[in-house]
Design a protein around this motif. Sequence first.
Motif, mmCIF file in Angstrom:
data_model
loop_
_atom_site.group_PDB
_atom_site.id
_atom_site.type_symbol
_atom_site.label_atom_id
_atom_site.label_comp_id
_atom_site.label_asym_id
_atom_site.label_seq_id
_atom_site.Cartn_x
_atom_site.Cartn_y
_atom_site.Cartn_z
ATOM 1 N N ALA A 144 0.854 -1.203 0.000
ATOM 2 C CA ALA A 144 0.000 0.000 0.000
ATOM 3 C C ALA A 144 0.879 1.239 0.000
ATOM 4 O O ALA A 144 1.890 1.300 0.721
ATOM 5 N N THR A 145 0.518 2.217 -0.807
ATOM 6 C CA THR A 145 1.308 3.441 -0.897
ATOM 7 C C THR A 145 0.438 4.603 -1.363
ATOM 8 O O THR A 145 -0.584 4.407 -2.039
ATOM 9 N N THR A 146 0.840 5.782 -0.987
ATOM 10 C CA THR A 146 0.183 7.003 -1.470
ATOM 11 C C THR A 146 0.972 7.669 -2.598
ATOM 12 O O THR A 146 0.478 8.598 -3.225
ATOM 13 N N GLU A 147 2.189 7.201 -2.860
ATOM 14 C CA GLU A 147 3.053 7.798 -3.890
ATOM 15 C C GLU A 147 3.644 6.699 -4.753
ATOM 16 O O GLU A 147 4.767 6.241 -4.543
ATOM 17 N N LYS A 148 2.865 6.308 -5.737
ATOM 18 C CA LYS A 148 3.273 5.190 -6.604
ATOM 19 C C LYS A 148 4.505 5.519 -7.432
ATOM 20 O O LYS A 148 5.303 4.636 -7.768
ATOM 21 N N HIS A 149 4.694 6.804 -7.742
ATOM 22 C CA HIS A 149 5.802 7.183 -8.612
ATOM 23 C C HIS A 149 7.158 6.998 -7.940
ATOM 24 O O HIS A 149 8.191 7.017 -8.619
ATOM 25 N N LYS A 150 7.183 6.809 -6.624
ATOM 26 C CA LYS A 150 8.448 6.615 -5.929
ATOM 27 C C LYS A 150 8.881 5.147 -5.867
ATOM 28 O O LYS A 150 9.958 4.844 -5.378
ATOM 29 N N ILE A 151 8.044 4.249 -6.334
ATOM 30 C CA ILE A 151 8.370 2.824 -6.335
ATOM 31 C C ILE A 151 9.113 2.490 -7.623
ATOM 32 O O ILE A 151 8.713 2.918 -8.715
ATOM 33 N N ILE A 152 10.170 1.685 -7.513
ATOM 34 C CA ILE A 152 10.997 1.390 -8.686
ATOM 35 C C ILE A 152 10.202 0.529 -9.669
ATOM 36 O O ILE A 152 9.335 -0.269 -9.271
ATOM 37 N N PRO A 153 10.451 0.655 -10.963
ATOM 38 C CA PRO A 153 9.668 -0.084 -11.980
ATOM 39 C C PRO A 153 9.741 -1.593 -11.833
ATOM 40 O O PRO A 153 8.784 -2.289 -12.185
ATOM 41 N N THR A 154 10.838 -2.112 -11.345
ATOM 42 C CA THR A 154 10.943 -3.574 -11.217
ATOM 43 C C THR A 154 9.972 -4.124 -10.179
ATOM 44 O O THR A 154 9.528 -5.267 -10.290
ATOM 45 N N ILE A 155 9.642 -3.345 -9.179
ATOM 46 C CA ILE A 155 8.613 -3.743 -8.203
ATOM 47 C C ILE A 155 7.232 -3.642 -8.821
ATOM 48 O O ILE A 155 6.383 -4.533 -8.664
ATOM 49 N N LEU A 156 6.989 -2.538 -9.565
ATOM 50 C CA LEU A 156 5.666 -2.332 -10.190
ATOM 51 C C LEU A 156 5.341 -3.441 -11.176
ATOM 52 O O LEU A 156 4.188 -3.879 -11.277
ATOM 53 N N SER A 157 6.337 -3.911 -11.917
ATOM 54 C CA SER A 157 6.096 -4.940 -12.922
ATOM 55 C C SER A 157 5.748 -6.294 -12.309
ATOM 56 O O SER A 157 5.216 -7.167 -13.003
ATOM 57 N N ARG A 158 6.043 -6.489 -11.020
ATOM 58 C CA ARG A 158 5.773 -7.771 -10.358
ATOM 59 C C ARG A 158 4.461 -7.761 -9.587
ATOM 60 O O ARG A 158 4.120 -8.765 -8.945
ATOM 61 N N CYS A 159 3.739 -6.617 -9.632
ATOM 62 C CA CYS A 159 2.514 -6.488 -8.831
ATOM 63 C C CYS A 159 1.297 -6.256 -9.723
ATOM 64 O O CYS A 159 1.401 -5.722 -10.838
ATOM 65 N N GLN A 160 0.149 -6.655 -9.203
ATOM 66 C CA GLN A 160 -1.130 -6.305 -9.826
ATOM 67 C C GLN A 160 -1.600 -5.014 -9.158
ATOM 68 O O GLN A 160 -1.846 -4.977 -7.952
ATOM 69 N N ILE A 161 -1.725 -3.932 -9.964
ATOM 70 C CA ILE A 161 -1.914 -2.589 -9.412
ATOM 71 C C ILE A 161 -3.391 -2.238 -9.379
ATOM 72 O O ILE A 161 -4.122 -2.425 -10.362
#
Length: 620
Positions: A144-161
């Motif tokens: 859970a986060t309020t600032e998605k843009h601060k998460i690195i892309p490699t984490i984002l690619s492994r998650c269902q958003i």
Amino acid sequence: MEPFIVSARKYRPQTFKDVVGQQSITNTLQNAIDQNHLAQALLFCGPRGVGKTTCARILAKQINSDGTEQENEDFAFNIFELDAASNNSVDDIRNLIDQVRIPPQVGKYKVYIIDEVHMLSQSAFNAFLKTLEEPPKHAIFILATTEKHKIIPTILSRCQIFDFKRITVKDAAEYLKYIAENQGINAEDDALHIIAQKADGAMRDALSIFDRVVSFSGAELTRKAVTENLNVLDYDTYFEATDLILEHNIPNLLLLFNKTLSLGFDGHHFISGLASHFRDLMVCQHPDTITLLEVGEAAQQLYRDQSKRTSPSFLLQGLDIANDCDLKYKTSKNQRLLVELTLMKLASINFDGEKKNPESVALHNKTIDFIAPSAFFKQLPKAPAKVSENNTIVSKEVSNQKIQAKATQENGSPKQPEAPTDVKIAAKTEQEQVSLKTKEPEQVANQNTSSPEVKEIAKKLTINRPTKRVSGLSISSLNAKKQHELNKIEVVIDENNLPKDPFTEEELRKHWADFIEIIDKKGQKILASNLHSDIPKLKENFAIHLELPNGTMKKEIEREQFELMEYLRTKLNNHFVHLEITVNETTVTKFAFTPEEKYEKLRKKNPVIDLLRTEFDLYL
């Protein structure tokens, strides 16, 4: 006495149906659980207080439910919450990875909820990558986060958003109404809408504000109590301000602004709220956009009533003026004056969006065909006029009347004065007057009018105006110039009837000085300086002679001499006063600027200074 539990905790949703304003996300998660299509890593992102952590807890509880557990079972042994804001190091992630390997003792899944995941360090993210991509079958990660843009892309690619949206004012107000009914509180709809607007899309904030206001007002929650406790400007203030603007009541409008400042509000808050009020009035003017108005039903009716008394052009110009003040407020050194000036501008707008005193007739989509004669020609006595070959005017008085009447008929001015009996040229009816203005000379002459005099004189007095503006470098412009020369009106004035009183040079200089003082006060400094450069001298035939040092000054005076001559002719009662200007460049005064030039100037005035310098051995 039971301990008090805040509403945000007491009324935290226990099922997906209880979650407010996130129906699309809750339906997706429920279907994923029912169809066993749940991903191993989920990312919940969105603003604060919209239900991210709540949905994560509901999800963790439902995936472990098989129908045999107790109703209040929370599966605390299977749910692990980690606050990444305080546990953001590599060691914390390594401890988490070690726990993931152990299967759950109760239920099917172990759920790891990592809140504020964007606070993890770069090395912690990298240590978490492998486990997040290939976790054990019994492990599910919910970030859970309020600032998605601060998460690195490699984490984002492994998650269902899942992107959580802000909760609308309507949904928040309805949920607050449900809570108020459960607690036995009588709450006004407008009061709940104000709380929902103040929460700015966060349900947790709305519940916190609700608890605070209930503590202030008790079981009766009114709009007045909410506005006082939250220190917000009630919309009644803006309704009153708009009424004063529509009435052009500037004094009371300034008093209302002063009263608002005395309550502790700043001018920026007031003017931005007024702009929002104009926006709400605009969306009320169309039935399709009235849904954009996020207020109670009683307030909606007030907005509808006031919007009927305003026009879209007025609201657009009001929004533009208020927005301009909003942009300039922070950089202004006198902020109160800026807001007061803005309110004066708003109160100077008519209902149709135009200023009360338009600066140009172009605002009315009108044009002026003729310029009225100057005051100088109005003072001339009656005199017969000679008729030219192309256009004819019977007398000076008649021509002035015709020009004035033609210039003012379209604007609804009073009727034109009647011409003398020997030249009756006024049409008998309004229809004939319109035809005289709009038709060609031949058409007017051949028209079946009631009087043959009207035909003849209308044919002579009709002026052929160009239908469009042409360039100054085209053949059309040359033809237009030639036609203009042919259409010139030659006027011969009887000079015997004009005033010709004698006067002295002293009287001339006195009125000359008075005129210079008048134009100097009006701001015509250059003309006043040029006229003051020489003393006027009276010559023969009432000629006023001036000697100037350069041709530029001469051109300036000649260009502006009409007002001067009109003034002198009136004061001296002599129409034959005229101006004669000569240029003598040798009279230019040379000013001394350097010390050598100043010394030479003094030495010419007094040669003894040179003797003084040699006696005392002085030097420059």
